[in-house]
Design a protein around this motif. Structure first.
Motif, PDB file in Angstrom:
ATOM      1  N   VAL A 171      -6.247 -45.973  87.847  1.00 31.33           N
ATOM      2  CA  VAL A 171      -6.767 -47.339  87.941  1.00 31.33           C
ATOM      3  C   VAL A 171      -7.161 -47.658  89.378  1.00 31.33           C
ATOM      4  O   VAL A 171      -8.225 -48.242  89.636  1.00 31.33           O
ATOM      5  N   ALA A 172      -6.315 -47.268  90.334  1.00 28.86           N
ATOM      6  CA  ALA A 172      -6.613 -47.529  91.749  1.00 28.86           C
ATOM      7  C   ALA A 172      -7.870 -46.787  92.185  1.00 28.86           C
ATOM      8  O   ALA A 172      -8.709 -47.342  92.927  1.00 28.86           O
ATOM      9  N   LEU A 173      -8.037 -45.541  91.739  1.00 31.36           N
ATOM     10  CA  LEU A 173      -9.220 -44.750  92.102  1.00 31.36           C
ATOM     11  C   LEU A 173     -10.493 -45.375  91.559  1.00 31.36           C
ATOM     12  O   LEU A 173     -11.496 -45.508  92.280  1.00 31.36           O
ATOM     13  N   ILE A 174     -10.454 -45.816  90.295  1.00 31.55           N
ATOM     14  CA  ILE A 174     -11.654 -46.412  89.686  1.00 31.55           C
ATOM     15  C   ILE A 174     -12.034 -47.700  90.399  1.00 31.55           C
ATOM     16  O   ILE A 174     -13.205 -47.923  90.760  1.00 31.55           O
ATOM     17  N   LEU A 175     -11.038 -48.568  90.609  1.00 28.46           N
ATOM     18  CA  LEU A 175     -11.327 -49.838  91.277  1.00 28.46           C
ATOM     19  C   LEU A 175     -11.771 -49.623  92.720  1.00 28.46           C
ATOM     20  O   LEU A 175     -12.668 -50.338  93.230  1.00 28.46           O
ATOM     21  N   ALA A 176     -11.186 -48.646  93.419  1.00 26.36           N
ATOM     22  CA  ALA A 176     -11.588 -48.369  94.817  1.00 26.36           C
ATOM     23  C   ALA A 176     -13.026 -47.897  94.879  1.00 26.36           C
ATOM     24  O   ALA A 176     -13.793 -48.304  95.774  1.00 26.36           O
ATOM     25  N   ILE A 177     -13.424 -47.046  93.949  1.00 23.70           N
ATOM     26  CA  ILE A 177     -14.819 -46.563  93.922  1.00 23.70           C
ATOM     27  C   ILE A 177     -15.771 -47.718  93.662  1.00 23.70           C
ATOM     28  O   ILE A 177     -16.828 -47.844  94.300  1.00 23.70           O
ATOM     29  N   VAL A 178     -15.396 -48.595  92.706  1.00 23.95           N
ATOM     30  CA  VAL A 178     -16.254 -49.736  92.383  1.00 23.95           C
ATOM     31  C   VAL A 178     -16.385 -50.666  93.578  1.00 23.95           C
ATOM     32  O   VAL A 178     -17.503 -51.089  93.950  1.00 23.95           O
ATOM     33  N   VAL A 179     -15.261 -51.002  94.214  1.00 22.60           N
ATOM     34  CA  VAL A 179     -15.282 -51.920  95.353  1.00 22.60           C
ATOM     35  C   VAL A 179     -16.057 -51.306  96.521  1.00 22.60           C
ATOM     36  O   VAL A 179     -16.862 -51.973  97.190  1.00 22.60           O
ATOM     37  N   ALA A 180     -15.824 -50.016  96.787  1.00 24.53           N
ATOM     38  CA  ALA A 180     -16.554 -49.342  97.885  1.00 24.53           C
ATOM     39  C   ALA A 180     -18.051 -49.309  97.599  1.00 24.53           C
ATOM     40  O   ALA A 180     -18.883 -49.534  98.504  1.00 24.53           O
ATOM     41  N   GLY A 181     -18.418 -49.048  96.343  1.00 22.49           N
ATOM     42  CA  GLY A 181     -19.832 -49.037  95.978  1.00 22.49           C
ATOM     43  C   GLY A 181     -20.475 -50.382  96.144  1.00 22.49           C
ATOM     44  O   GLY A 181     -21.610 -50.490  96.675  1.00 22.49           O
ATOM     45  N   VAL A 182     -19.797 -51.442  95.663  1.00 21.86           N
ATOM     46  CA  VAL A 182     -20.352 -52.794  95.780  1.00 21.86           C
ATOM     47  C   VAL A 182     -20.467 -53.198  97.247  1.00 21.86           C
ATOM     48  O   VAL A 182     -21.484 -53.777  97.676  1.00 21.86           O
ATOM     49  N   THR A 183     -19.413 -52.894  98.028  1.00 25.59           N
ATOM     50  CA  THR A 183     -19.432 -53.239  99.461  1.00 25.59           C
ATOM     51  C   THR A 183     -20.586 -52.533 100.171  1.00 25.59           C
ATOM     52  O   THR A 183     -21.327 -53.152 100.968  1.00 25.59           O
ATOM     53  N   THR A 184     -20.759 -51.253  99.909  1.00 32.56           N
ATOM     54  CA  THR A 184     -21.838 -50.490 100.545  1.00 32.56           C
ATOM     55  C   THR A 184     -23.197 -51.014 100.115  1.00 32.56           C
ATOM     56  O   THR A 184     -24.140 -51.117 100.943  1.00 32.56           O
ATOM     57  N   ALA A 185     -23.332 -51.392  98.851  1.00 35.28           N
ATOM     58  CA  ALA A 185     -24.606 -51.914  98.354  1.00 35.28           C
ATOM     59  C   ALA A 185     -24.972 -53.212  99.040  1.00 35.28           C
ATOM     60  O   ALA A 185     -26.139 -53.427  99.428  1.00 35.28           O
ATOM     61  N   ALA A 203     -17.882 -48.304 106.363  1.00 33.20           N
ATOM     62  CA  ALA A 203     -17.510 -49.481 105.564  1.00 33.20           C
ATOM     63  C   ALA A 203     -17.081 -49.070 104.160  1.00 33.20           C
ATOM     64  O   ALA A 203     -16.108 -49.589 103.607  1.00 33.20           O
ATOM     65  N   GLY A 204     -17.827 -48.120 103.595  1.00 30.30           N
ATOM     66  CA  GLY A 204     -17.468 -47.656 102.242  1.00 30.30           C
ATOM     67  C   GLY A 204     -16.122 -46.978 102.221  1.00 30.30           C
ATOM     68  O   GLY A 204     -15.315 -47.204 101.297  1.00 30.30           O
ATOM     69  N   LEU A 205     -15.869 -46.116 103.235  1.00 26.67           N
ATOM     70  CA  LEU A 205     -14.580 -45.419 103.288  1.00 26.67           C
ATOM     71  C   LEU A 205     -13.419 -46.386 103.505  1.00 26.67           C
ATOM     72  O   LEU A 205     -12.357 -46.260 102.880  1.00 26.67           O
ATOM     73  N   LEU A 206     -13.621 -47.360 104.413  1.00 23.26           N
ATOM     74  CA  LEU A 206     -12.562 -48.333 104.676  1.00 23.26           C
ATOM     75  C   LEU A 206     -12.252 -49.179 103.433  1.00 23.26           C
ATOM     76  O   LEU A 206     -11.088 -49.415 103.094  1.00 23.26           O
ATOM     77  N   SER A 207     -13.302 -49.672 102.771  1.00 22.14           N
ATOM     78  CA  SER A 207     -13.091 -50.488 101.569  1.00 22.14           C
ATOM     79  C   SER A 207     -12.442 -49.662 100.450  1.00 22.14           C
ATOM     80  O   SER A 207     -11.591 -50.146  99.701  1.00 22.14           O
ATOM     81  N   PHE A 208     -12.852 -48.381 100.352  1.00 20.82           N
ATOM     82  CA  PHE A 208     -12.266 -47.500  99.343  1.00 20.82           C
ATOM     83  C   PHE A 208     -10.773 -47.301  99.603  1.00 20.82           C
ATOM     84  O   PHE A 208      -9.944 -47.434  98.696  1.00 20.82           O
ATOM     85  N   ALA A 209     -10.443 -46.984 100.886  1.00 18.27           N
ATOM     86  CA  ALA A 209      -9.049 -46.719 101.231  1.00 18.27           C
ATOM     87  C   ALA A 209      -8.173 -47.967 101.057  1.00 18.27           C
ATOM     88  O   ALA A 209      -7.073 -47.912 100.490  1.00 18.27           O
ATOM     89  N   ALA A 210      -8.685 -49.107 101.552  1.00 19.59           N
ATOM     90  CA  ALA A 210      -7.907 -50.348 101.462  1.00 19.59           C
ATOM     91  C   ALA A 210      -7.682 -50.752  99.987  1.00 19.59           C
ATOM     92  O   ALA A 210      -6.574 -51.124  99.589  1.00 19.59           O
ATOM     93  N   THR A 211      -8.740 -50.660  99.207  1.00 21.05           N
ATOM     94  CA  THR A 211      -8.630 -51.038  97.788  1.00 21.05           C
ATOM     95  C   THR A 211      -7.694 -50.096  97.045  1.00 21.05           C
ATOM     96  O   THR A 211      -6.871 -50.526  96.230  1.00 21.05           O
ATOM     97  N   TYR A 212      -7.824 -48.797  97.316  1.00 15.47           N
ATOM     98  CA  TYR A 212      -6.990 -47.815  96.623  1.00 15.47           C
ATOM     99  C   TYR A 212      -5.509 -48.066  96.902  1.00 15.47           C
ATOM    100  O   TYR A 212      -4.676 -48.102  95.983  1.00 15.47           O
TER     101      TYR A 212
END
Length: 365
Positions: free
Chosen positions: A8-22, A38-47
């Motif tokens: 669940v954390a991986l899926i949500l982190a990918i989604v949040v990182a994708g939206v943030t990068t977009a 920015a994508g890596l930071l948002s992915f790591a923080a969200t995960y």
């Protein structure tokens, strides 16, 4: 589990990182390196945030609920003490876990109570059917013997008819006691409290059963002379029945000696006791003597008669007076049954009290 906290954390982190990068890509002059960071930071923080939240607040408690359900399915309630603090937790899943646990424990207790009740019902029906069959078969045997030819002999006819009548009297007593016990337990019989002299009641009981005691060579008397009345506040008819049952039981299990009825006034209570010099009650049977149809000595009960419900009725009547029936017994020495009743008032005392109340009311006016 298909979806655990990491998935669940991986899926949500990918989604949040994708939206943030977009969204950042829409900003003018943003470099690819900035978008990547920015994508890596948002992915790591969200995960990390989602993983910690779901792992310790959601999936862990769901796992605990699953364990609780499994243990409840296996009727293992040894974990209940460790769950005592769950009701004060702020975590809603912990509270749900506690509610499930409480519900399961209560339902299990109800099921166990129903099972015990069913066992008791079966035993009770077996006892009742046995006790009913005994006098019915006896009377039936005597009647059939008469019909088979014994009716022609006047002496035999009279003897058999007396035995048949005695068996039917025992049957009538059993049914009456069963109805009385059932009505007391269901609350159909209400106690009618009044002030009466229990010394007079006890003497009436002794007069009624004295002949029965004399046939066994026993003496039945008050433990001492009571020149003054002792008033109690109770149901006079029911207490009379209690004393009759206790004294009759004492006569049945006493072969020599005496039965005494006595009283002790203690502050605002009167202790009533029936003491005998009979066979006594073994210690292992003391907790069961007030059960329906329980007999310490079945052979003696069979010879002496009785329904096996006398002490059960005594217990229920005394408890209906907010008291307890106590017994102290020593094998081959005798038994002492006792209970307490609130002290009452004489007619003169009640009249005097009413007179004082009227005087006080007239003074207030």
């Amino acid at each position: 589990m298909l979806f655990n906290s990491r998935v669940v954390a991986l899926i949500l982190a990918i989604v949040v990182a994708g939206v943030t990068t977009a969204f950042l890509s829409l900003v003018p002059d943003v470099t690819v390196q900035s978008l990547l960071v920015a994508g890596l930071l948002s992915f790591a923080a969200t995960y990390l945030l989602v993983f910690v939240t779901f792992e310790f607040l959601v999936f862990k408690e769901i796992g605990e609920i699953y364990k609780v359900l499994n243990k409840m399915r296996n009727k293992d309630f040894s974990f209940t003490e460790s769950e005592e603090d769950a009701s004060t937790s702020t975590n809603p899943l912990k509270r749900i876990n506690r509610e499930i646990l409480t519900f399961g424990v209560n339902r299990n207790k109800e099921i166990e109570d129903l099972r015990k009740l069913e066992v008791f019902r079966r035993e009770f029906l077996a006892d009742v059917s046995h006790e009913l069959k005994t006098p019915v078969f006896a009377a039936q045997g005597f009647v059939h013997t008469l019909l088979d030819g014994a009716v022609d002999d006047k002496k035999v006819r009279k003897r058999f008819l007396k035995r048949a009548a005695k068996s039917l009297d025992n049957l009538d007593s059993l049914i009456h006691d069963l109805l009385t016990l059932s009505q007391i337990e269901t609350g159909e019989i209400k106690m009618h409290f009044e002030h009466f002299d229990i010394v007079v009641t006890a003497r009436e009981v002794i007069d009624q059963l004295e002949n029965k005691a004399e046939k066994k060579g026993l003496t039945i008397r008050m433990d001492t002379s009571y020149p003054d009345p002792i008033f109690v506040h109770a149901d006079a008819i029911r207490i009379y029945r209690v004393l009759v049952n206790l004294v009759s039981n004492a006569i049945k299990y006493t072969d020599k000696g005496s039965i005494q009825v006595g009283f002790e006034v203690e502050d605002d209570m009167v202790q009533v006791f029936v003491r005998d010099t009979g066979v006594g009650i073994p210690p292992e049977d003391l907790d069961r003597i007030f059960e329906r149809f329980f007999r310490v000595d079945k052979s003696r009960s069979k010879e002496s008669g009785g329904t096996g419900l006398g002490l059960a009725i005594v217990k229920h009547v005394v408890e209906a007076h907010n008291a307890n029936i106590n017994v102290v017994s020593t094998v081959n020495e005798g038994s002492n049954f006792s209970f307490k009743l609130p002290i009452g008032q004489s007619t003169a005392e009640m009249e005097e009290e009413a007179k004082l109340e009227l005087e006080m009311m007239s003074q207030d006016r």
